[in-house]
Design an enzyme around this catalytic site. Structure first.
Site, mmCIF file in Angstrom:
data_model
loop_
_atom_site.group_PDB
_atom_site.id
_atom_site.type_symbol
_atom_site.label_atom_id
_atom_site.label_comp_id
_atom_site.label_asym_id
_atom_site.label_seq_id
_atom_site.Cartn_x
_atom_site.Cartn_y
_atom_site.Cartn_z
ATOM 1 N N ASP A 13 0.824 -1.224 0.000
ATOM 2 C CA ASP A 13 0.000 0.000 0.000
ATOM 3 C C ASP A 13 0.852 1.266 0.000
ATOM 4 O O ASP A 13 0.404 2.321 0.466
ATOM 5 C CB ASP A 13 -0.950 0.027 1.210
ATOM 6 C CG ASP A 13 -1.751 -1.246 1.341
ATOM 7 O OD1 ASP A 13 -2.407 -1.614 0.359
ATOM 8 O OD2 ASP A 13 -1.712 -1.876 2.416
ATOM 9 N N LYS A 16 2.632 2.319 -5.034
ATOM 10 C CA LYS A 16 3.407 1.857 -6.184
ATOM 11 C C LYS A 16 2.698 2.155 -7.503
ATOM 12 O O LYS A 16 3.346 2.394 -8.519
ATOM 13 C CB LYS A 16 3.690 0.365 -6.055
ATOM 14 C CG LYS A 16 4.591 0.000 -4.867
ATOM 15 C CD LYS A 16 4.876 -1.482 -4.807
ATOM 16 C CE LYS A 16 3.646 -2.306 -4.471
ATOM 17 N NZ LYS A 16 3.066 -1.998 -3.146
ATOM 18 N N GLY A 40 -4.062 -3.792 -4.718
ATOM 19 C CA GLY A 40 -4.799 -2.709 -5.358
ATOM 20 C C GLY A 40 -3.905 -1.512 -5.592
ATOM 21 O O GLY A 40 -3.346 -0.955 -4.648
ATOM 22 N N HIS A 41 -3.727 -1.131 -6.855
ATOM 23 C CA HIS A 41 -2.911 0.030 -7.204
ATOM 24 C C HIS A 41 -3.826 1.145 -7.679
ATOM 25 O O HIS A 41 -4.606 0.970 -8.610
ATOM 26 C CB HIS A 41 -1.884 -0.327 -8.288
ATOM 27 C CG HIS A 41 -0.781 -1.214 -7.782
ATOM 28 N ND1 HIS A 41 0.152 -1.812 -8.611
ATOM 29 C CD2 HIS A 41 -0.457 -1.593 -6.533
ATOM 30 C CE1 HIS A 41 0.998 -2.514 -7.876
ATOM 31 N NE2 HIS A 41 0.641 -2.401 -6.621
ATOM 32 N N GLN A 224 2.106 -5.747 -3.147
ATOM 33 C CA GLN A 224 2.389 -5.846 -1.708
ATOM 34 C C GLN A 224 3.728 -5.162 -1.378
ATOM 35 O O GLN A 224 4.111 -4.229 -2.054
ATOM 36 C CB GLN A 224 2.361 -7.314 -1.246
ATOM 37 C CG GLN A 224 0.979 -7.923 -1.158
ATOM 38 C CD GLN A 224 0.539 -8.629 -2.423
ATOM 39 O OE1 GLN A 224 1.337 -9.177 -3.171
ATOM 40 N NE2 GLN A 224 -0.754 -8.619 -2.681
#
Length: 431
Positions: A13, A16, A40-41, A224
């Site tokens: 988180d 990235k 989730g990006h 991650q």
């Protein structure tokens, strides 16, 4: 031409997605090498928010080739839903998107096993997303997994499915006391998925190596963070794959000598989702303030993130494990207005000071942070694009992070939007 790995320095988180989107401008190919749709990006373009779970963030840049590597586990339903959502927003997948034949497939029984396993653990649960990621990797290691290429061979897929369900259904009904699965129902469902994604499934290792031989710039995207890595993280409170830079080699089929630089992404503070040790966690009003100000809720699950002060012990370990070439610091603006900022420079456990992360879980869980207090800044940093224009104390803070981590700070994000960033050094343009 340069090949760059983007890796998370903390517990994921870190932002990235934005950094990948930023650097994709100078890349030809973006390849994701591990994880599943538990990641989730988030990328904000012209006030429009895009949240990506499986597809590399580079898909948001026109003309870029995007690859899902063999190191990933893929839920076909989630992938199709994500693709359809992006297509509706004008994103193209024609000839520029490929899925590895060797990427493993998440099956419905993986989700069921994960859900029931977490329920059985009670207070000792890991805090997974319940999306079947871990059990899919278990099957991979147990050599009973189903791969994307299997979906293209109906009889092969059905035979593997029947074999797996004979054991899986016994486990679900006799250990967990829940219903099993019907072969025909899953078979029909997954054959429909196969019809939708068959044109994208390819030998991506050969494809990727050919692109590099042709001189294309490649950006390797991890999910991650280092301390969720199955081998190097805070085990057992980790993800099921190698989130460190080394995962790019095994998860895509490229040799380590093809990697030119590794850029580590970290927040100006620290967050963590789920269970597990977190020495600098703030369980007070300040922690809640940072959570709300930084919108610290999981992009995939919506779960509130645990917030804490910057941890140089965690970050220094990541710099070593990944051999970081540089750092990208995100969410600096969230610390605007803090009169004093704590920086963790070590851990104390039973009178002993640790300057490295203890590998023993019970020791790490009992560690207390040793803080160095520095002056904060009252001015707003939101949207600043030149390093020289940052408040003096903000620059001091960044320099302190660089010194403690032992890595150069190349990029600083000063807001959520795509252009709210300071680029001190672009690795693609510098090599």
């Amino acid at each position: 031409m340069p090949n760059i790995v983007i890796v998370g320095v903390q517990w994921g988180d870190e932002g990235k997605g934005k950094i990948v989107d930023l650097l994709t401008k100078d890349a030809d190919v973006v390849a994701r090498y591990q994880g599943g749709h538990n990641a989730g990006h988030t990328v904000v373009i012209d006030n429009e928010q895009f949240i990506l779970h499986l597809i590399p963030s580079g898909i948001l840049q026109k003309g870029k080739i995007c690859i899902i590597g063999n190191g990933m586990v893929v839920d076909p339903a989630a992938l199709i839903e994500e693709m359809d959502s992006l297509k509706k927003r004008g994103i193209s997948f024609d000839g520029n998107f490929f899925i590895s034949k060797n990427a493993h497939v998440i099956m419905p029984y993986h989700k069921a096993i994960e859900k029931e396993s977490e329920r059985f653990k009670g207070s000792k649960r890991i805090g997974t997303t319940g999306r079947g990621i871990g059990p899919a990797y278990v099957d991979k290691i147990a050599r009973i997994g189903i791969r994307m290429g299997d979906l293209l061979q109906q009889e092969v897929f059905k035979e593997k499915l029947e074999t797996n369900l004979s054991d899986i259904n016994y486990l679900l009904t006799n250990l967990y006391g829940v219903s099993g699965f019907e072969t025909e129902q899953i078979y029909s469902e997954y054959m429909r998925y196969a019809e939708r994604i068959a044109i994208y499934i390819a030998n991506t290792a050969s494809l990727l190596n050919r692109y590099m031989d042709e001189g294309k710039n490649v950006l390797f995207e991890g999910a991650q963070g280092t301390h969720l890595d199955i081998d190097h993280g805070t085990y057992p409170f980790v993800t099921a794959s190698n989130a460190t830079a080394g995962g790019a080699c095994t998860g895509l089929g490229i040799g380590p000598t093809r990697i030119d630089e590794v850029i580590g992404v970290m927040k100006a503070y620290t967050t963590r989702v789920g269970s597990g040790p977190f020495p600098t966690e703030m369980k007070d009003e300040m922690g809640e303030e940072i959570r709300n100000k930084g919108k610290e809720y999981g992009a995939s699950t919506g779960r509130p993130r645990r917030c804490g002060w910057f941890d140089s012990v965690v970050s220094r370990y990541s710099a070593m494990i990944n051999t970081l070439s540089g750092l990208a610091i995100t969410k600096l603006d969230i610390l605007d207005g803090c009169e004093k900022i704590n920086i963790c420079v070590g851990y104390r456990y039973k009178g002993k000071i640790y300057e490295e992360v203890p590998s023993e879980l019970n020791v790490l869980e009992g560690c207390e942070p040793v803080y160095e207090v520095v002056d904060g800044w009252c001015e707003s940093t939101v949207g600043i694009k030149r390093y020289e224009n940052l408040p003096v104390n903000a620059k001091n803070y960044i320099n302190k992070i660089a010194t403690l981590t032992g890595a150069r700070v190349d990029i600083i994000s000063t807001g959520q939007k795509r252009d709210e960033v300071i680029i001190r050094r672009n690795p693609f343009l510098s090599l």
